[in-house]
Design a protein around this motif. Structure first.
Motif, PDB file in Angstrom:
ATOM      1  N   VAL A  44       0.899  -1.032   0.034  1.00 17.67           N
ATOM      2  CA  VAL A  44      -0.092  -0.001  -0.104  1.00 17.67           C
ATOM      3  C   VAL A  44       0.778   1.086   0.145  1.00 17.67           C
ATOM      4  CG1 VAL A  44      -1.827  -1.053   1.451  1.00 17.67           C
ATOM      5  CG2 VAL A  44       0.032   0.042   2.491  1.00 17.67           C
ATOM      6  N   TYR A  45       0.317   2.365  -0.133  1.00 17.46           N
ATOM      7  CA  TYR A  45       0.932   3.548   0.226  1.00 17.46           C
ATOM      8  C   TYR A  45       0.907   3.863   1.491  1.00 17.46           C
ATOM      9  CZ  TYR A  45       2.537   8.274  -0.226  1.00 17.46           C
ATOM     10  OH  TYR A  45       2.963   9.452   0.050  1.00 17.46           O
ATOM     11  N   LEU A  46       2.109   4.138   2.069  1.00 20.78           N
ATOM     12  CA  LEU A  46       2.340   4.370   3.571  1.00 20.78           C
ATOM     13  C   LEU A  46       3.372   5.388   3.697  1.00 20.78           C
ATOM     14  CD1 LEU A  46       1.705   3.111   6.335  1.00 20.78           C
ATOM     15  CD2 LEU A  46       3.824   1.988   6.155  1.00 20.78           C
ATOM     16  N   GLU A  47       2.653   6.571   4.580  1.00 20.09           N
ATOM     17  CA  GLU A  47       3.797   7.666   4.715  1.00 20.09           C
ATOM     18  C   GLU A  47       3.755   8.087   6.032  1.00 20.09           C
ATOM     19  OE1 GLU A  47       2.939  10.814   1.854  1.00 20.09           O
ATOM     20  OE2 GLU A  47       3.279  12.442   3.496  1.00 20.09           O
ATOM     21  N   GLN A  48       4.704   8.330   6.565  1.00 20.21           N
ATOM     22  CA  GLN A  48       4.860   8.733   7.900  1.00 20.21           C
ATOM     23  C   GLN A  48       4.151  10.207   8.062  1.00 20.21           C
ATOM     24  OE1 GLN A  48       8.481   8.284  10.387  1.00 20.21           O
ATOM     25  NE2 GLN A  48       8.460  10.634  10.910  1.00 20.21           N
ATOM     26  N   LEU A  49       3.460  10.494   8.886  1.00 24.94           N
ATOM     27  CA  LEU A  49       2.570  11.786   9.168  1.00 24.94           C
ATOM     28  C   LEU A  49       3.522  12.649  10.052  1.00 24.94           C
ATOM     29  CD1 LEU A  49      -1.053  11.448   9.856  1.00 24.94           C
ATOM     30  CD2 LEU A  49       0.002  12.650   8.152  1.00 24.94           C
ATOM     31  N   TYR A  50       3.312  12.279  11.396  1.00 22.11           N
ATOM     32  CA  TYR A  50       3.708  13.176  12.412  1.00 22.11           C
ATOM     33  C   TYR A  50       3.905  12.483  13.625  1.00 22.11           C
ATOM     34  CZ  TYR A  50       3.822  17.851  14.512  1.00 22.11           C
ATOM     35  OH  TYR A  50       4.329  18.984  15.519  1.00 22.11           O
ATOM     36  N   THR A  51       4.940  12.896  14.553  1.00 25.45           N
ATOM     37  CA  THR A  51       5.023  12.263  15.889  1.00 25.45           C
ATOM     38  C   THR A  51       4.136  13.157  17.000  1.00 25.45           C
ATOM     39  OG1 THR A  51       6.743  11.290  14.989  1.00 25.45           O
ATOM     40  CG2 THR A  51       6.626  11.353  17.515  1.00 25.45           C
ATOM     41  N   PHE A  52       3.610  12.477  17.628  1.00 26.32           N
ATOM     42  CA  PHE A  52       2.755  13.015  18.688  1.00 26.32           C
ATOM     43  C   PHE A  52       3.214  12.477  20.092  1.00 26.32           C
ATOM     44  CE2 PHE A  52       0.064  13.067  15.026  1.00 26.32           C
ATOM     45  CZ  PHE A  52      -0.559  14.284  15.302  1.00 26.32           C
ATOM     46  N   GLY A  53       3.520  13.629  20.891  1.00 30.19           N
ATOM     47  CA  GLY A  53       4.159  13.150  22.126  1.00 30.19           C
ATOM     48  C   GLY A  53       3.886  13.899  23.402  1.00 30.19           C
ATOM     49  N   PHE A  79       0.206   7.368   7.737  1.00 32.39           N
ATOM     50  CA  PHE A  79      -1.187   7.419   6.946  1.00 32.39           C
ATOM     51  C   PHE A  79      -1.023   6.350   5.806  1.00 32.39           C
ATOM     52  CE2 PHE A  79      -2.165   9.805   2.920  1.00 32.39           C
ATOM     53  CZ  PHE A  79      -1.124  10.538   2.863  1.00 32.39           C
ATOM     54  N   ALA A  80      -1.998   5.448   5.400  1.00 36.33           N
ATOM     55  CA  ALA A  80      -2.054   4.470   4.493  1.00 36.33           C
ATOM     56  C   ALA A  80      -3.384   4.715   3.543  1.00 36.33           C
ATOM     57  CB  ALA A  80      -2.038   3.152   5.204  1.00 36.33           C
ATOM     58  N   LEU A  81      -3.218   4.230   2.287  1.00 37.05           N
ATOM     59  CA  LEU A  81      -4.254   4.476   1.386  1.00 37.05           C
ATOM     60  C   LEU A  81      -4.377   2.970   0.885  1.00 37.05           C
ATOM     61  CD1 LEU A  81      -3.272   7.541  -0.626  1.00 37.05           C
ATOM     62  CD2 LEU A  81      -4.570   7.246   1.186  1.00 37.05           C
ATOM     63  N   VAL A  82      -5.565   2.147   0.974  1.00 40.76           N
ATOM     64  CA  VAL A  82      -5.629   0.806   0.499  1.00 40.76           C
ATOM     65  C   VAL A  82      -6.745   1.047  -0.548  1.00 40.76           C
ATOM     66  CG1 VAL A  82      -4.762   0.047   2.580  1.00 40.76           C
ATOM     67  CG2 VAL A  82      -7.199   0.161   2.250  1.00 40.76           C
ATOM     68  N   ASP A  83      -6.489   0.053  -1.432  1.00 40.58           N
ATOM     69  CA  ASP A  83      -7.516  -0.016  -2.587  1.00 40.58           C
ATOM     70  C   ASP A  83      -8.734  -1.120  -1.934  1.00 40.58           C
ATOM     71  OD1 ASP A  83      -9.052  -1.461  -4.392  1.00 40.58           O
ATOM     72  OD2 ASP A  83      -7.357  -2.443  -5.438  1.00 40.58           O
ATOM     73  N   SER A  84      -9.925  -0.624  -1.930  1.00 36.79           N
ATOM     74  CA  SER A  84     -10.769  -1.423  -1.213  1.00 36.79           C
ATOM     75  C   SER A  84     -11.358  -2.430  -1.629  1.00 36.79           C
ATOM     76  CB  SER A  84     -12.078  -0.347  -1.095  1.00 36.79           C
ATOM     77  OG  SER A  84     -12.822  -0.466  -2.459  1.00 36.79           O
ATOM     78  N   THR A  85     -10.928  -2.875  -2.996  1.00 34.14           N
ATOM     79  CA  THR A  85     -11.316  -4.143  -3.590  1.00 34.14           C
ATOM     80  C   THR A  85     -10.316  -5.385  -2.972  1.00 34.14           C
ATOM     81  OG1 THR A  85      -9.928  -3.957  -5.681  1.00 34.14           O
ATOM     82  CG2 THR A  85     -11.887  -3.240  -5.669  1.00 34.14           C
ATOM     83  N   LYS A  86      -9.122  -4.837  -2.352  1.00 33.62           N
ATOM     84  CA  LYS A  86      -8.445  -5.892  -1.752  1.00 33.62           C
ATOM     85  C   LYS A  86      -8.352  -6.003  -0.223  1.00 33.62           C
ATOM     86  CE  LYS A  86      -4.814  -5.193  -5.377  1.00 33.62           C
ATOM     87  NZ  LYS A  86      -4.046  -3.812  -5.442  1.00 33.62           N
ATOM     88  N   ILE A  87      -9.423  -5.287   0.329  1.00 26.53           N
ATOM     89  CA  ILE A  87      -9.697  -5.345   1.664  1.00 26.53           C
ATOM     90  C   ILE A  87     -10.142  -6.627   2.244  1.00 26.53           C
ATOM     91  CG2 ILE A  87     -10.424  -4.409   3.833  1.00 26.53           C
ATOM     92  CD1 ILE A  87     -10.287  -1.639   2.287  1.00 26.53           C
TER      93      ILE A  87
END
Lengths: 234, 234
Positions: A77-86, A102-110
């Motif tokens: 999937v597409y995966l990207e680091q967003l931010y770090t909360f502390g 955050f990740a983007l997934v193709d719903s047909t594969k879920i």
DNA sequence: ACAAAAGTGTTCCTAATACACCCATGA
DNA sequence: TCATGGGTGTATTAGGAACACTTTTGT
């Protein structure tokens, strides 16, 4: 600058580190986020983002991919680091720093995995417009992720991560309209998308009740030029 | 999803969490980064980014500001979280996750603190073009920070963080040219900068050998409009 | 033949770029 | 008076946005 040794000597505790995932997909013409209902304190019976502790020998991205696979069964999937909360108060159990992805997934594969693990009661996709109350600071994280998604959609090809192998131009346009939550102009949209040089036509058509639509797929090779802005206001 | 309790029961170790700072300034017409020479292993005698462990009761940003103040004596600066690096091998002493920040400081306010602490041998500003070998993965972090700085310079007003209270338009232009490492067109630059509505004129002039230059300062109020792109090619 | 989605070009407007000369001062 | 950096306007071009009709199919 302190060293690990002096740090230990002073008796500072080490911190817990988690990854939390904002996993987006589009189902039934709605942008959805995967949430998990918590089965124990804190925030018992609240919904929360999937996530978990980072293990001692895995990288942050590996941890995120592991969680993603556990929750959705998806690996690529597409995966990207967003931010770090502390914020020190963000988890009542103690000091937990979380790196959000955050990740983007193709719903047909879920294939949503409703596991039998005792502490997990439920796993569900929620429309971004109808989120329940979330535990921890997860509402902030989701908001941040949505902002980033919309933003990147405007100037990158990121949205394609949500599409299956073959798709029509109308499919992409509907995807963009759902995420950006606005109507786009068909001709302008097609001009921009095609000018990115990311797509190639296939010989296939999608048949429906009306005129068949040409199916496209992604080029394997890199695009030939980057584009300034993808905005399709009408 | 694991809980803190199950996590502890399984005996996973907790991780160390640090913040590392890429502190930029412009001195002598060069973009510089603050580095500290390490006085002990690992990477003894290497230069490295200022940074340190996050304490149990401070937020990540507080930790970054604390380090910043310790190293530069400066408190009010532009500070932005960059990225979190968590490769398990990045620190030979053990598992250390670092949240990187980048900061922009006005060189006229710097008083580099060469402290008497035993483990710190030296603190120095290095031109971005002449960096020494860095310890850990700090070279990656600096590269990442520079990329972000250049990128943000093009579409935000971020660069002003590097300027003193009063400045000429030529000062800003030179700043941009130094960071972006390219020559910009004077008229176009001024048009853009002024169209941002971030600046106001003062009654003061900077006297030099030639025609005095009008001094500007930042408006206290928010800008009236955001701009598309700040690019000043000639 | 008709309903519905697919597909396609041009005009307008804004914003980015390229470009050259006069001005004010100190030495 | 001259050397130097300060300061200014316009013409061209490229890209974003607005806009409507014809085509193809299934029923």
């Amino acid at each position: 600058m302190e060293t690990a040794e002096s740090y230990s000597k002073k008796g500072y505790e080490q911190l817990s580190v988690t990854v939390d995932l904002v996993i987006f997909t589009v189902i039934d013409n709605e942008l959805k986020v995967l949430l998990i209902k918590r089965g124990q304190e804190p925030f018992i019976d609240f919904w929360a983002l999937p996530g978990g502790f980072v293990r001692i020998n895995e990288s942050l991205e590996e941890a995120a991919l592991r969680e993603l696979k556990e929750e959705t069964g998806i690996q690529k999937v597409y995966l990207e680091q967003l931010y770090t909360f502390g914020n020190p108060k963000r988890d009542p159990r103690g000091r937990v720093v979380t790196i959000s992805y955050f990740a983007l997934v193709d719903s047909t594969k879920i294939k949503p995995v409703v596991t039998g693990e005792e502490q997990i009661k439920d796993v569900m996709w929620f429309s971004i417009n109808k989120l329940p109350k979330l535990g921890f600071d997860h509402e902030d994280i989701v908001k941040y992720a949505l902002k980033r998604l919309c933003y990147k959609l405007e100037y990158t090809a990121i949205g394609f991560g949500l599409l299956p192998e073959f798709f029509t131009l109308t499919d992409i346009q509907e995807l963009y309209e759902i995420i950006l939550n606005e109507k786009l102009d068909k001709r302008n949209f097609r001009k921009k998308i095609l000018s990115m040089n990311l797509l190639e036509t296939t010989k296939k058509y999608r048949k429906g009740q009306h005129r068949p639509a040409l199916l496209y797929k992604f080029k394997k090779i890199k695009p030939t030029h980057t584009f300034k802005k993808i905005r399709f206001e009408s």
